[in-house]
Design an enzyme around this catalytic site. Structure first.
Site: not given
Length: 332
Positions: A72, A76-77, A80, A82, A104, A176, A206-207, A253
């Site tokens: 994540r 998230h880096d 924003v 690049g 964050n 988002p 999100h697995t 899982t």
């Protein structure tokens, strides 16, 4: 060679080229930044990548959830300004950074593991030659490969340099939220040069991992596009008020990278509103991709890797731009 690494090995004027990347048995055409290379550290510090993987492995052994957090952080880096390591910067008198942005704050985690990686790799290399931005990209790949095995391993393109500033406003504008509709998600991804396939494949991150009650409370109490028994079970974890930080797994899982996330969407068991928006059963491109990935883990792994490489190409700092930080939390 050390000086070439500091100044950048490639011509800054070259923006990108198209290369053929073979993933599994399928050849994909992926736009690749010409300044990045999977062999960037081969001569200056060949032990860098094995050291990073060993620290990630130890961190996941200590806390199985941390790999999802590292994945994540990379996402998230990159979204924003690049893939420039800006998410790692603490606030200063000159700027308010991304850590306290709404997506964050009290949510992004794994910063101490990044510090641990940075210390270990700099010690192995005898100097700071590996950027914090590259550490995020490598740690994300290693995390998913540890959870999912060889089918989730891919060569990370390297050579990013680190930003000297960060922006909370940019993070609030570009990341988002879990409340986004499908059209908002598509628009957001398109603004970063990513398409619907990238959206669905990257959402498959999100697995692994968990989400906080505050991110799915409205869905389980107010939405209809959700399995009623699933919603009822979640209300035991996430009350109408309080318990904001209570955790629920993102799919059935959470410690294994697989296609269960997509199977859950077919059953209206997407935890987040933005998850379930990918499948409405209306014959859209995203619906077809969810169906494909649910029945073919190989197809999911292939497209996920391709989209991770593509995301990792978002506006990296290369050449003489930025710096190689000595500490990931602050500029030199």
């Amino acid at each position: 060679m050390i000086e070439r690494l500091k100044m950048g090995c490639c011509n800054d004027g070259i923006q990108s080229l198209v290369v053929f990347v073979v993933i599994g048995m399928v050849t994909l055409i992926i736009p690749v930044n010409a300044n990045l290379s999977p062999h960037f550290y081969d001569k200056v510090c060949p032990q860098a990548l094995p050291v990073i993987r060993s620290v990630v492995q130890r961190a996941i052994s200590r806390e199985p959830r941390i790999g999802a957090s590292l994945l994540r952080l990379h996402f998230h880096d990159c979204f924003v300004n690049g893939c420039d390591g800006s998410i790692l910067l603490d606030d200063t008198r000159n700027f308010i950074g991304e850590k306290t942005a709404f997506p964050n704050n009290n949510s992004a985690r794994g910063f101490s593991v990044v510090d641990e990686i940075k210390a270990a790799v700099d010690k192995a290399c005898k100097r700071p030659v590996v950027s914090c931005a590259d550490i995020l990209a490598i740690a994300a790949r290693d995390s998913v490969a540890i959870y999912g095995g060889k089918q989730f391993w891919y060569q990370v393109l390297l050579g990013r340099r680190d930003a000297r500033t960060a922006s909370r406003d940019a993070a609030n504008s570009n990341l988002p939220p879990p409340t986004f509709s499908f059209s908002q998600l598509v628009s957001n991804f398109q603004s970063h040069g990513l398409n619907v396939r990238d959206l669905v494949a990257l959402s498959g991150g999100h697995t692994i991992g968990f989400a906080r009650c505050t991110t799915f409370r409205n869905r389980i109490y107010n939405e209809s596009n959700i399995d009623p028994k699933f919603a009822a079970s979640l209300r035991n974890i996430c009350p109408r008020s309080g318990g904001d930080n209570n955790l629920e797994k993102l799919d059935a899982t959470p410690a294994r990278a697989d296609s269960r996330y997509f199977t859950d969407l077919l059953q209206k068991k997407g935890l987040l509103h933005s998850d379930q928006e990918l499948f409405k059963g209306q014959g859209r491109e995203s619906d077809k991709l969810v169906q494909l990935y649910s029945r073919s883990p190989i197809a999911f792994a292939r497209d996920f890797k391709a989209s991770m490489i593509k995301m990792g190409n978002l506006k990296p700092l290369t050449g003489s731009k930025g710096e190689i930080r000595c500490h990931c939390r602050r500029v030199n």
